[in-house]
Design a protein around this motif. Structure first.
Motif, short mmCIF file in Angstrom:
data_model
loop_
_atom_site.label_atom_id
_atom_site.label_comp_id
_atom_site.label_asym_id
_atom_site.label_seq_id
_atom_site.Cartn_x
_atom_site.Cartn_y
_atom_site.Cartn_z
N THR B 134 0.95 -1.10 -0.05
CA THR B 134 -0.04 0.18 0.00
C THR B 134 0.69 1.29 0.05
O THR B 134 2.34 1.02 -0.18
N HIS B 135 0.25 2.38 0.35
CA HIS B 135 1.01 3.62 0.32
C HIS B 135 2.13 3.70 1.31
O HIS B 135 1.74 3.45 2.56
N ASN B 136 3.24 4.31 1.20
CA ASN B 136 4.30 4.67 2.00
C ASN B 136 4.72 3.47 3.12
O ASN B 136 4.88 3.61 4.14
N THR B 137 4.78 2.40 2.31
CA THR B 137 5.34 1.31 3.19
C THR B 137 6.75 0.74 2.49
O THR B 137 6.79 0.97 1.26
N PHE B 138 7.60 0.54 3.28
CA PHE B 138 9.11 0.21 2.61
C PHE B 138 9.68 -1.00 3.33
O PHE B 138 9.34 -1.18 4.76
N LYS B 139 10.40 -2.00 2.74
CA LYS B 139 11.26 -3.04 3.58
C LYS B 139 12.59 -2.34 3.82
O LYS B 139 13.14 -2.34 4.79
N ARG B 140 13.08 -1.49 2.64
CA ARG B 140 14.41 -0.60 2.70
C ARG B 140 14.10 0.64 2.63
O ARG B 140 13.19 1.11 1.88
N GLU B 147 20.40 6.79 7.70
CA GLU B 147 20.43 5.18 7.80
C GLU B 147 19.53 4.89 8.94
O GLU B 147 19.88 5.73 10.09
N ASN B 148 18.77 3.86 9.35
CA ASN B 148 18.12 3.71 10.42
C ASN B 148 16.98 4.65 10.88
O ASN B 148 16.89 4.62 12.21
N TYR B 149 16.60 5.46 10.00
CA TYR B 149 15.92 6.50 10.47
C TYR B 149 14.37 6.04 10.93
O TYR B 149 13.74 6.40 12.08
N TYR B 150 14.04 4.94 10.32
CA TYR B 150 12.73 4.12 10.54
C TYR B 150 13.05 2.81 10.55
O TYR B 150 13.82 2.23 9.68
N PHE B 151 11.97 1.95 11.30
CA PHE B 151 12.04 0.81 10.99
C PHE B 151 11.23 0.19 9.91
O PHE B 151 10.25 1.01 9.67
N GLN B 152 11.45 -0.81 9.27
CA GLN B 152 10.52 -1.22 8.08
C GLN B 152 9.14 -1.45 8.45
O GLN B 152 8.84 -1.74 9.70
N ASN B 153 8.35 -1.07 7.41
CA ASN B 153 7.00 -1.18 7.93
C ASN B 153 5.95 -1.93 6.99
O ASN B 153 4.73 -1.84 6.78
N LYS B 154 6.90 -2.77 6.28
CA LYS B 154 5.97 -3.60 4.99
C LYS B 154 5.63 -5.11 5.76
O LYS B 154 4.77 -5.29 5.04
N ILE B 155 6.45 -5.59 6.70
CA ILE B 155 6.21 -6.82 7.06
C ILE B 155 5.76 -6.92 8.47
O ILE B 155 6.34 -6.33 9.44
N HIS B 156 4.57 -7.47 8.84
CA HIS B 156 4.13 -7.45 10.10
C HIS B 156 3.97 -9.08 10.66
O HIS B 156 3.42 -9.62 9.90
N LEU B 157 4.35 -9.26 11.69
CA LEU B 157 4.20 -10.54 12.33
C LEU B 157 2.75 -10.47 13.20
O LEU B 157 2.49 -9.66 13.88
N SER B 158 1.97 -11.59 13.14
CA SER B 158 0.60 -11.63 13.76
C SER B 158 0.33 -12.77 14.39
O SER B 158 0.03 -13.84 13.71
N PRO B 159 0.65 -12.90 15.78
CA PRO B 159 0.45 -14.07 16.41
C PRO B 159 -1.23 -14.19 16.67
O PRO B 159 -1.74 -13.20 16.59
#
Lengths: 270, 196
Positions: B134-140, B147-159
């Motif tokens: 979707t919009h504004n998601t990134f892995k890198r 560098e390291n300004y944000y943590f990736q927000n493309k992959i989520h773990l969902s227990p």
């Protein structure tokens, strides 16, 4: 088998109608819930009712960068409620860490007990994922202004990196603060201070020039996670006061007391 | 939300449609998958299952952090492990979001008991790995960030944790209904799973 279909359908219908807060379609959902839309507009409506046409002294509280520090943020709201004579509270942005749906719902739940009108501006973290869509639906436009007790309060969206643009909408800011109406004081609120790395050096100086040229008294920010009060660009140009509040973890509330000939800043620690 | 309700109405009709209740096609497919062939090579007889790769589970999911509705298929492996790959969809018509979200999810689901508790409830648990598009998601991070300004927000773990009730005491194990909650987010999801 027919019974199974019926049971499942009935359960789905019940879940769909009854548990809207429990069901999450996606962390990237960009939709505010019923009753949680245009919250800034609602706050402005309340402020309009208590505002006077001529100047009257008033006080506003500044908080910001509450993301992830939820326990501290809850305390901050309760301390704000215990302070008398605040006209409004302004949250300087970064209400979320990753701009995800559930973070906006948590923010909505935490601010719910606040007894003062609250205006929330957009932060860089709030623009991640679909946070910007969520912000617009929940709070309204990210650039807006209003007049309170004959003072001009301008809320400026200066987020650039998350939109992959170089410049914020300086044209809008200039046209809003260069009004011919005579105000007792002018304030500009923006999440990122102009000396931050998200601003180029030129943009920072231009921002300061614009504010100085239009006699803005205070430029107020969040983002840097620590308190700052000073005339950052006094050596270069103008006499604009800059103020930034810390994050919720700092356990402080910044009060700005506006009088006709004096604006004072007080920091309450809790 | 209108479409949301229309979809539910459609689901209601679908679930009560006669073709879903005809057991022959499912039975035939199940037999086909389990079919073994014997090949004689000189003096040796080799038994092979030509459809060993055939998917054994097809799932339709409502909500559960991977879209308004999602569809997918997977396997029922040993030790109660059921991996499923799902595609989820969310937009203004389906779910009422102001922005479209596509999600690819690898759902790793485990049955916690061999036999259903009290004869009908099987506790389940697992973790989904969700890839959001979707919009504004990134892995890198895009190159304009330090560098390291944000943590990736493309992959989520969902227990998730939940229960599965099979068949509602019907004679054939054809449908399962699951209601699960994600312990960290208190999010509910429910699943319709035809199991072959």
């Amino acid at each position: 088998m027919r019974k199974v279909g019926l049971y499942i359908s009935v359960l789905l219908l019940i879940l769909n109608y009854a548990c809207t807060d429990l069901i999450e379609y996606s962390p990237y959902e960009g939709r505010a819930q019923e009753g949680s839309r245009s919250l800034n507009q609602t706050a402005l409506g309340k402020l309009q009712l208590q505002s006077s046409k001529t100047f009257k002294p008033f006080t506003f509280a500044i908080i910001g960068d509450s993301h992830t520090y939820y326990d501290d943020f809850i305390k901050q709201i309760s301390v704000l409620n215990s302070i008398d004579s605040i006209d409004m509270v302004i949250h300087m942005g970064d209400i979320t860490l990753s701009g995800i749906y559930r973070e906006f719902l948590w923010y909505r739940d935490i601010i719910e007990p606040l007894k003062y009108p609250l205006i929330t501006i957009i932060g860089n973290h709030d623009c991640l994922s679909n946070g910007e869509y969520m912000y617009r639906d929940m709070f309204g436009l990210s650039n807006f202004s209003f007049t309170y007790n004959n003072c001009l309060l301008v809320f400026f969206d200066d987020i650039t990196w998350e939109r992959n643009t170089k410049d914020p909408d300086f044209k809008w800011l200039d046209s809003t603060i260069s009004t011919t109406t005579t105000y007792t004081h002018k304030f500009v609120f923006a999440h990122i201070p102009p000396w931050d790395e998200q601003f180029s050096l030129g943009n920072g100086l231009y921002y300061n020039y614009m504010l100085a040229k239009n006699n803005v008294d205070y430029s107020i920010h969040g983002h840097i996670h620590r308190f700052y009060h000073g005339k950052h660009y006094a050596d270069f140009y103008g006499n604009v006061n800059y103020l930034a509040c810390g994050d919720s973890q700092d356990h402080e509330i910044v009060l700005v007391k506006v009088k006709e000939n004096e604006i004072s800043v007080e920091v309450i620690h809790f | 939300m209108k479409t949301n309700r229309l979809l539910l109405l459609g689901l209601l009709i679908l679930l009560n449609h006669p073709w879903l209740h005809a057991e022959d096609p499912i039975k035939a497919l199940r037999h086909k998958i389990a079919e073994e062939k014997k090949i004689v090579l000189k003096n040796d007889t080799v038994t092979i299952k030509p459809y060993w790769f055939a998917l054994t589970q097809f799932k339709v999911q409502y909500a559960g952090s991977i879209g308004f509705a999602s569809f997918g298929a997977g396997y029922d492996l040993r030790h109660g492990y059921q991996p499923t790959l799902l595609y989820g969809f969310l937009d203004s018509n389906f779910g009422g979001s102001n922005v479209t979200v596509h999600t690819i999810s690898l759902k790793n689901r485990f049955k916690l008991t061999q036999n259903p508790l009290f004869g009908y409830l099987t506790p389940i648990a697992g973790i989904s790995v969700n890839w959001g598009i979707t919009h504004n998601t990134f892995k890198r991070l895009p190159p304009h960030y330090p560098e390291n300004y944000y943590f990736q927000n493309k992959i989520h773990l969902s227990p998730f944790l939940g229960g599965e009730s099979l068949d509602f005491r019907l004679p054939k194990k054809t449908w399962a209904f699951t209601l699960s909650s994600r312990p960290l987010m208190l999010t509910y999801w429910n699943i319709l799973e035809p199991i072959l």
